[in-house]
Design a protein around this motif. Structure first.
Motif, PDB file in Angstrom:
ATOM      1  N   TYR A 138     -30.907  11.709   6.147  1.00 47.12           N
ATOM      2  CA  TYR A 138     -29.551  11.417   5.708  1.00 47.12           C
ATOM      3  C   TYR A 138     -29.327   9.910   5.817  1.00 47.12           C
ATOM      4  O   TYR A 138     -29.642   9.297   6.842  1.00 47.12           O
ATOM      5  N   ALA A 184     -24.356  17.907   9.384  1.00 46.81           N
ATOM      6  CA  ALA A 184     -24.934  17.154   8.271  1.00 46.81           C
ATOM      7  C   ALA A 184     -25.353  18.079   7.136  1.00 46.81           C
ATOM      8  O   ALA A 184     -25.155  17.768   5.955  1.00 46.81           O
ATOM      9  N   ALA A 185     -25.935  19.234   7.475  1.00 49.13           N
ATOM     10  CA  ALA A 185     -26.352  20.175   6.431  1.00 49.13           C
ATOM     11  C   ALA A 185     -25.166  20.718   5.655  1.00 49.13           C
ATOM     12  O   ALA A 185     -25.258  20.975   4.443  1.00 49.13           O
ATOM     13  N   HIS A 193     -35.355  16.561   7.655  1.00 51.74           N
ATOM     14  CA  HIS A 193     -34.336  16.195   6.674  1.00 51.74           C
ATOM     15  C   HIS A 193     -33.819  14.793   6.975  1.00 51.74           C
ATOM     16  O   HIS A 193     -33.673  14.405   8.138  1.00 51.74           O
ATOM     17  N   GLN A 196     -22.397  19.030   5.269  1.00 52.32           N
ATOM     18  CA  GLN A 196     -21.645  17.855   4.839  1.00 52.32           C
ATOM     19  C   GLN A 196     -20.296  17.786   5.543  1.00 52.32           C
ATOM     20  O   GLN A 196     -19.251  17.553   4.935  1.00 52.32           O
ATOM     21  N   GLN A 197     -20.336  17.997   6.848  1.00 56.82           N
ATOM     22  CA  GLN A 197     -19.157  17.918   7.692  1.00 56.82           C
ATOM     23  C   GLN A 197     -19.466  17.042   8.890  1.00 56.82           C
ATOM     24  O   GLN A 197     -20.615  16.655   9.126  1.00 56.82           O
ATOM     25  N   SER A 198     -18.453  16.719   9.651  1.00 53.13           N
ATOM     26  CA  SER A 198     -18.632  15.883  10.831  1.00 53.13           C
ATOM     27  C   SER A 198     -19.373  16.665  11.919  1.00 53.13           C
ATOM     28  O   SER A 198     -19.382  17.903  11.919  1.00 53.13           O
ATOM     29  N   THR A 216     -22.281   7.283  10.943  1.00 58.97           N
ATOM     30  CA  THR A 216     -22.982   8.520  10.625  1.00 58.97           C
ATOM     31  C   THR A 216     -22.284   9.171   9.445  1.00 58.97           C
ATOM     32  O   THR A 216     -21.051   9.239   9.423  1.00 58.97           O
ATOM     33  N   SER A 217     -23.053   9.633   8.488  1.00 65.05           N
ATOM     34  CA  SER A 217     -22.453  10.256   7.302  1.00 65.05           C
ATOM     35  C   SER A 217     -21.565  11.427   7.706  1.00 65.05           C
ATOM     36  O   SER A 217     -21.946  12.240   8.557  1.00 65.05           O
ATOM     37  N   TRP A 218     -20.379  11.471   7.115  1.00 64.67           N
ATOM     38  CA  TRP A 218     -19.384  12.533   7.292  1.00 64.67           C
ATOM     39  C   TRP A 218     -18.701  12.503   8.662  1.00 64.67           C
ATOM     40  O   TRP A 218     -17.893  13.369   8.961  1.00 64.67           O
ATOM     41  N   CYS A 219     -19.009  11.545   9.494  1.00 66.40           N
ATOM     42  CA  CYS A 219     -18.363  11.463  10.805  1.00 66.40           C
ATOM     43  C   CYS A 219     -17.233  10.444  10.729  1.00 66.40           C
ATOM     44  O   CYS A 219     -17.460   9.298  10.327  1.00 66.40           O
TER      45      CYS A 219
END
Length: 487
Positions: free
Chosen positions: A410, A76-77, A408, A79-81, A344-347
């Protein structure tokens, strides 16, 4: 130095300028290869993992579960899966603990991040001592000059050569393990295509390819107008399925198609979404293709239409259950809302688990608003200490905010569903002659969103199961796609 512009032509430039541009290209490439940021990220990722394991040990977490959520935080940090985060974390750990020379070459630009990753991947089967020897012999100070000139394929060959000299039994064992991991996978490709990939031993793979190529060459020599690649692909499908590739619609499969009533019934141009039928779905399909899939399924007497109701902002209407686990109908609805992809973001992994946002043990309801579709990794990661989730809204649609142990946050917003038909003032009543109909005789709509009402507002899913064989006697005329026919 003169930099190139849109109006520059070779005849208008001094002879020395192209040489300067080549030097600048080399300097910029050297600057890119100084992976100082990547090296710093590697140190930070490993430090976060170590600190997390210490903190979870103090909370009494079992040893095998400590740090399993760290890849999600790293991904997540960056911006990847989560899968990419796990791969980077494992590689960084090897750089820092077993391969200091490789890490130095990465930091100074002698190795790119990919080539430094190959150093880890191609020595993963060796002991720490043997890996350290290869690290020194390839990336040590005495060999750093040769490393600059070594191509990627030569680098891999050199690693394998040294590995076989140091521990031939480990190399043989790795090859045997690789053969046991043979598999076939499918993933979406652009334009309604898929990549059908087979991971097989080299001898078998080369033999299969040679046979397909030989058949394609023979067909071309006999006057077949298809290209060699087309013939090979068609032959592969024909031999695997025992069917003519031109009759692909006859293959018995299941597709869950999310499509709006506007596209399905009024000739709208909104695309549909194939939610399931392969891992992660197939993504968007054009409106004509969606209508064709629906009509073909109905022709085959193998389509089930289900209504999904949404509010004017595009949010699915809530439904609840008293059960501990999400019932099948609600689980299907959640998969449709996430369009088959992990929430999930970026997944980009396919949905495997249907889970509560607010845990059931903490009073969370088994409902549409408190449910989400996740992959197995993301679902397990959020069970770790310090993780929390809450439901919010974004432009009328559901959003989920995930907070990690470091504080953090997201956010993930549910995809926009297909836009339904909207009521417009002065719209004429629908009649059977136009393929539409108002409420049936004796039918009282349950609400203004009822499918039988003349002003429906819903997006529909079509479970499409075409049959492999259809008897002529059972074929029916194409049914009229009227609202009264969809129950």
């Amino acid at each position: 130095m003169i930099l190139p512009g849109p109006s520059d032509t070779p005849s208008a430039l001094p002879d020395s300028v192209p040489a300067q541009w080549i030097e600048l290209l080399a300097e910029l490439e050297a600057l890119k290869k100084k992976n100082t940021a990547t090296a710093a990220q590697a140190r930070l990722a490993v430090a976060v993992e170590e600190a997390t394991k210490v903190a979870e040990a103090e909370h009494g977490v079992r040893t095998e579960r400590r740090g399993r959520a760290v890849p999600n935080q790293v991904g997540a940090a960056m911006q990847q899966s989560p899968h990419a985060g796990s791969a980077f974390l494992g590689t960084a750990r090897a750089w820092l603990t077993s391969m200091p020379h490789t890490f130095h070459a990465l930091r100074t630009g002698a190795l790119s991040q990919w080539r430094a990753t190959l150093m880890v991947r191609e020595t993963a089967h060796l002991t720490a001592e043997d890996r350290a020897q290869i690290d020194e012999q390839i990336c040590g100070p005495a060999n750093r000059a040769a490393l600059w000139r070594m191509g990627t394929r030569r680098l891999i060959a050199r690693i394998k050569e040294l590995a076989s000299q140091l521990d031939v039994h480990a190399c043989v064992k790795r090859n045997a393990k690789a053969a046991s991991q043979r598999c076939v996978s499918v993933r979406p490709a652009p334009d309604l295509m898929v990549y059908l990939t087979a991971l097989v031993p080299m001898a078998q793979g080369v033999q299969a390819y040679a046979q397909l190529k030989k058949h394609a060459e023979a067909a071309t020599a006999a006057g077949d107008e298809r290209g060699a690649g087309q013939i090979m692909a068609d032959t592969l499908i024909e031999r695997v399925t025992s069917r003519d590739p031109g009759a692909a619609d006859e293959v018995p499969v299941t597709l869950n198609l999310l499509v709006s009533d506007q596209t399905l019934l009024t000739g709208g141009d909104q695309p549909g979404v194939v939610v399931e039928g392969m891992p992660g779905g197939a993504g968007m399909v054009p409106a004509p293709v969606a209508r064709h899939l629906a009509a073909h399924g109905i022709d085959a007497d193998a389509a089930w239409l289900r209504a999904i109701y949404v509010n004017p902002q595009g949010r699915l209407l809530a439904t609840t259950s008293k059960a501990r686990f999400h019932p099948p109908g609600l689980a299907d609805l959640l998969r449709a809302r996430e369009q088959g992809i992990c929430a999930t973001s970026w997944c980009d992994a396919p949905v495997r688990h249907i889970d509560h946002i607010t845990p059931h043990a903490e009073g969370g309801a088994t409902s549409l608003d408190n449910g989400q579709g996740l992959c197995a990794r993301c679902n397990h990661a959020k069970q770790a200490p310090g993780w929390a989730q809450s439901v919010t809204e974004h432009e009328g649609r559901q959003a989920v905010e995930t907070t990690t142990p470091t504080g953090h946050s997201y956010g993930f917003v549910a995809p926009t569903p297909p836009e339904p038909v909207r009521e417009r003032e002065g719209t004429p009543a629908w009649t059977p002659a136009t393929g539409m109909t108002g409420p049936r005789d004796g039918h009282t709509p349950r609400s203004r969103y009822d499918v039988g009402h003349c002003v429906p507002r819903h997006s529909g899913t079509i479970a499409y199961r075409p049959r492999g064989r259809r008897r002529a006697a059972r074929r029916r005329p194409r049914p009229d796609l009227a609202w009264a026919d969809i129950r």
